[in-house]
Scaffold this motif. Structure first.
Motif, mmCIF file in Angstrom:
data_model
loop_
_atom_site.group_PDB
_atom_site.id
_atom_site.type_symbol
_atom_site.label_atom_id
_atom_site.label_comp_id
_atom_site.label_asym_id
_atom_site.label_seq_id
_atom_site.Cartn_x
_atom_site.Cartn_y
_atom_site.Cartn_z
ATOM 1 N N VAL A 1 37.524 27.827 46.863
ATOM 2 C CA VAL A 1 39.099 27.692 47.033
ATOM 3 C C VAL A 1 39.733 28.817 46.564
ATOM 4 O O VAL A 1 40.772 29.193 47.258
ATOM 5 C CB VAL A 1 39.084 26.186 47.420
ATOM 6 N N GLY A 2 39.427 29.828 45.971
ATOM 7 C CA GLY A 2 40.356 31.156 45.113
ATOM 8 C C GLY A 2 41.153 30.200 43.954
ATOM 9 O O GLY A 2 41.892 30.589 43.513
ATOM 10 N N VAL A 3 40.709 29.344 43.649
ATOM 11 C CA VAL A 3 41.285 28.551 42.558
ATOM 12 C C VAL A 3 40.039 29.259 40.615
ATOM 13 O O VAL A 3 39.290 28.529 40.796
ATOM 14 C CB VAL A 3 41.298 27.265 42.115
ATOM 15 N N ALA A 4 41.115 30.212 39.934
ATOM 16 C CA ALA A 4 40.257 30.174 38.847
ATOM 17 C C ALA A 4 40.999 29.056 37.765
ATOM 18 O O ALA A 4 41.358 28.479 37.763
ATOM 19 C CB ALA A 4 40.469 31.814 38.184
ATOM 20 N N VAL A 5 39.472 29.980 36.197
ATOM 21 C CA VAL A 5 40.046 28.169 35.464
ATOM 22 C C VAL A 5 39.975 28.887 34.033
ATOM 23 O O VAL A 5 38.799 29.857 34.418
ATOM 24 C CB VAL A 5 38.483 27.488 35.823
ATOM 25 N N VAL A 6 40.669 28.294 33.248
ATOM 26 C CA VAL A 6 41.236 28.588 31.909
ATOM 27 C C VAL A 6 41.223 27.755 31.122
ATOM 28 O O VAL A 6 41.504 26.631 31.621
ATOM 29 C CB VAL A 6 42.320 29.463 31.614
ATOM 30 N N ALA B 1 46.864 35.436 35.018
ATOM 31 C CA ALA B 1 46.963 36.234 35.687
ATOM 32 C C ALA B 1 45.616 37.431 35.836
ATOM 33 O O ALA B 1 45.503 37.464 36.897
ATOM 34 C CB ALA B 1 48.681 37.644 35.430
ATOM 35 N N GLY B 2 45.133 37.259 34.645
ATOM 36 C CA GLY B 2 43.646 37.987 34.633
ATOM 37 C C GLY B 2 42.665 37.363 35.426
ATOM 38 O O GLY B 2 42.039 38.423 36.117
ATOM 39 N N ALA B 3 42.780 36.031 35.069
ATOM 40 C CA ALA B 3 41.998 35.331 35.701
ATOM 41 C C ALA B 3 41.671 35.639 37.432
ATOM 42 O O ALA B 3 41.021 35.521 37.609
ATOM 43 C CB ALA B 3 41.738 34.417 34.763
ATOM 44 N N VAL B 4 42.878 35.219 37.723
ATOM 45 C CA VAL B 4 42.925 34.860 38.524
ATOM 46 C C VAL B 4 42.547 36.553 39.902
ATOM 47 O O VAL B 4 42.184 36.862 40.977
ATOM 48 C CB VAL B 4 44.371 34.612 39.014
ATOM 49 N N ALA B 5 43.874 37.707 38.991
ATOM 50 C CA ALA B 5 42.662 38.764 39.706
ATOM 51 C C ALA B 5 41.454 39.566 39.442
ATOM 52 O O ALA B 5 40.888 39.821 40.617
ATOM 53 C CB ALA B 5 43.461 40.123 39.259
ATOM 54 N N GLU B 6 41.100 38.620 38.776
ATOM 55 C CA GLU B 6 39.553 38.961 39.142
ATOM 56 C C GLU B 6 38.666 38.437 39.694
ATOM 57 O O GLU B 6 38.068 38.697 40.559
ATOM 58 C CB GLU B 6 39.086 38.702 37.190
ATOM 59 N N LEU B 7 39.373 36.627 39.860
ATOM 60 C CA LEU B 7 38.336 36.143 41.240
ATOM 61 C C LEU B 7 38.731 37.057 42.238
ATOM 62 O O LEU B 7 37.836 36.896 42.971
ATOM 63 C CB LEU B 7 39.107 34.318 40.923
ATOM 64 N N ALA B 8 40.192 37.662 42.968
ATOM 65 C CA ALA B 8 40.465 37.596 43.818
ATOM 66 C C ALA B 8 39.383 39.217 44.164
ATOM 67 O O ALA B 8 39.098 39.443 45.653
ATOM 68 C CB ALA B 8 41.718 38.361 44.057
ATOM 69 N N GLY B 9 39.361 39.695 42.949
ATOM 70 C CA GLY B 9 38.470 40.886 43.336
ATOM 71 C C GLY B 9 37.104 40.463 43.645
ATOM 72 O O GLY B 9 36.262 41.722 43.937
ATOM 73 N N ALA B 10 36.519 39.612 43.369
ATOM 74 C CA ALA B 10 35.478 39.424 43.476
ATOM 75 C C ALA B 10 34.869 38.433 44.574
ATOM 76 O O ALA B 10 33.293 38.149 44.900
ATOM 77 C CB ALA B 10 34.300 38.203 42.748
ATOM 78 N N ARG B 11 35.863 37.545 45.578
ATOM 79 C CA ARG B 11 35.550 37.381 46.244
ATOM 80 C C ARG B 11 36.376 37.505 47.764
ATOM 81 O O ARG B 11 38.429 37.410 48.617
ATOM 82 C CB ARG B 11 36.197 35.854 46.132
ATOM 83 N N PRO B 12 35.896 39.256 48.934
ATOM 84 C CA PRO B 12 36.493 39.055 49.042
ATOM 85 C C PRO B 12 36.278 38.294 50.656
ATOM 86 O O PRO B 12 35.699 37.309 51.378
ATOM 87 C CB PRO B 12 35.261 39.925 49.894
#
Length: 450
Positions: free
Chosen positions: A70-75, A109-120
């Motif tokens: 659902v587009g949520v990165a976890v830190v 911010a980096g985790a969110v960007a990485e997740l967005a790039g891995a989820r087309p």
């Protein structure tokens, strides 16, 4: 636009408060008292990142996978090196609890960007969305070079879908109706082991696991469920996976087996995220992993639970999604062939990157007519899908009965049977077939007469 964040727990320096005071790209939209509250908040689409300052031990691969869906990165914040390693293994960005607020904001911010790039594509509709954990993975052709019977290049040549290990994965799938998936998968594993490869056979059929019965094993420990449990907790490494597997020795080689679930109602233990981690470890410990996959490709009906719901056919779909090569097995008769044609259409819709190799099993003149292979090819050309027929496995009930009665493979019970030779031809390079035959010839048992 800022990154909305939900948090759980509190560090001594209250980094969450520090994030709020930054007035930067990260904004805290909710502070939760426990992980369950955080998960509920993420399910509503409230946030794009979750910061877990306390309770990271409750995070599992399945939870992280569903949040990612659902587009949520976890830190997570932890001072334990062991916990940090575990968290990274299940896809969590881990950092020490003493991190500065600005550094934490950059990490988010980096985790969110990485997740967005891995989820087309757009995010899934909710945590209970049946397709959420089954992300299509773009990959080039990772099938074996040279067509059916060709030998792959071995370790170190995996495609883009290969992550940490270099081994390859073969999935054996077929529609309902007992087309012979388990028979083919088990004997493929035996033939590859006889060829000198390190092989792992995985029983991933969540409806009717039967590799144990076919091989006459006494182990009823549900090895795949154990492996998934460890993987979900981030505790599965190559050595742990080896300990769970069962060795099977033949005259020509040895392979290992990861046994299936002992009851069909244990399917909930085979979650997609954990299974993907198991296959990553399998690539590390075996040159070839052969998966006996289930038949059903249906996505579960749309669910409306407020919790994370498992999916009945996630094990089959994830196995096919991650396989380098998929063999589609169908029975060569008036019932089996139409089922296979419909099943291939469903497979293409569910896992479009699969590119299956179609094998017709139980080929016999009594069910098809004279020259059965020619008849089947002609009928397939007229009515079948565009996927070509690659191989035919002859019906050999006497050989199958002998192997099943002995709890062994065809190469041991009836090494000169036509069925055994046909399966060998599908998976073994021609240059190696003569060597395998010579190894077996001195101890071969006489073939049962029809």
């Amino acid at each position: 636009m800022g990154i909305p964040v939900v948090t759980v727990g509190r560090t001594p320096d209250d980094l969450v408060g520090g994030l709020e005071r930054l007035h930067g790209p990260v904004s805290v939209v909710r502070r939760c008292s426990e992980l369950a509250e955080l998960l509920a908040a993420c399910q509503t689409g409230l946030a794009r990142a979750a910061v877990v300052a306390e309770g990271s031990g409750e995070l599992t691969a399945s939870l992280v996978d569903r949040l990612s869906a659902v587009g949520v990165a976890v830190v997570a914040l932890t001072d334990s090196p062991e916990e940090s390693a575990r968290l990274r293994g299940i896809g969590v960005t881990a950092e020490a609890s003493g991190v500065e607020a600005a550094a934490l904001a950059a990490l988010i911010a980096g985790a969110v960007a990485e997740l967005a790039g891995a989820r087309p594509g757009p995010p899934a509709s909710g945590l209970a969305d049946p397709s959420a954990a089954l992300h299509p993975q773009a990959s080039p052709d990772r099938t074996l070079d040279g067509g059916a019977g060709a030998e792959w290049d071995g370790p170190g040549t995996g495609g883009a879908g290969t992550t940490t290990g270099t081994g390859r994965i073969i999935a054996v799938w077929g529609p309902a109706g007992s087309p012979g998936r388990t028979l083919v998968a088990a004997n493929m594993a035996g033939e590859l082991a006889a060829e000198g490869k390190s092989v792992l056979l995985v029983d991933a059929d969540s409806y009717g696991a039967s590799v144990v019965a076919v091989l006459g094993l006494l182990d009823e420990a549900a090895g795949l469920a154990q492996a998934c449990r460890l993987a979900d907790q981030g505790l599965l490494d190559g050595e742990a996976l080896r300990r769970i597997t069962v060795p099977v020795s033949t005259r020509a080689g040895t392979f290992r087996v990861l046994t299936g679930i002992t009851r069909a109602d244990r399917w909930t233990e085979l979650r997609a995220a954990a299974l993907a981690l198991v296959y990553e470890r399998a690539r590390e410990i075996a040159e070839v992993t052969v998966i006996d996959a289930g038949f059903c490709l249906e996505a579960d009906e749309e669910l409306s639970f407020d919790s994370i719901a498992p999916r009945r056919n996630a094990a089959t779909l994830r196995s096919l999604e991650l396989a380098d090569t998929v063999y589609a097995i169908g029975a060569a008769d008036s019932v089996g062939v139409p089922r296979l044609v419909r099943g291939l259409a469903e497979l293409n819709a569910a896992v479009p990157q699969a590119r299956p190799r179609v094998v017709l099993n139980k080929v016999r003149a009594s069910a098809v007519g004279r020259s059965p292979e020619r008849q089947l090819r002609e009928a397939w050309a007229r009515y079948g899908p565009t996927v070509p027929l690659e191989a035919f496995l002859p019906a050999d009930p006497a050989a199958c009965d002998a192997a099943l009665l002995a709890g062994s493979l065809l190469l041991e019970s009836v090494p000169d049977s036509a069925l055994r030779r046909a399966i060998r031809d599908v998976v073994c390079a021609p240059a190696q077939q003569k060597r395998i035959s010579s190894v077996l010839s001195s101890t071969a048992k006489p073939r049962l007469k029809d």
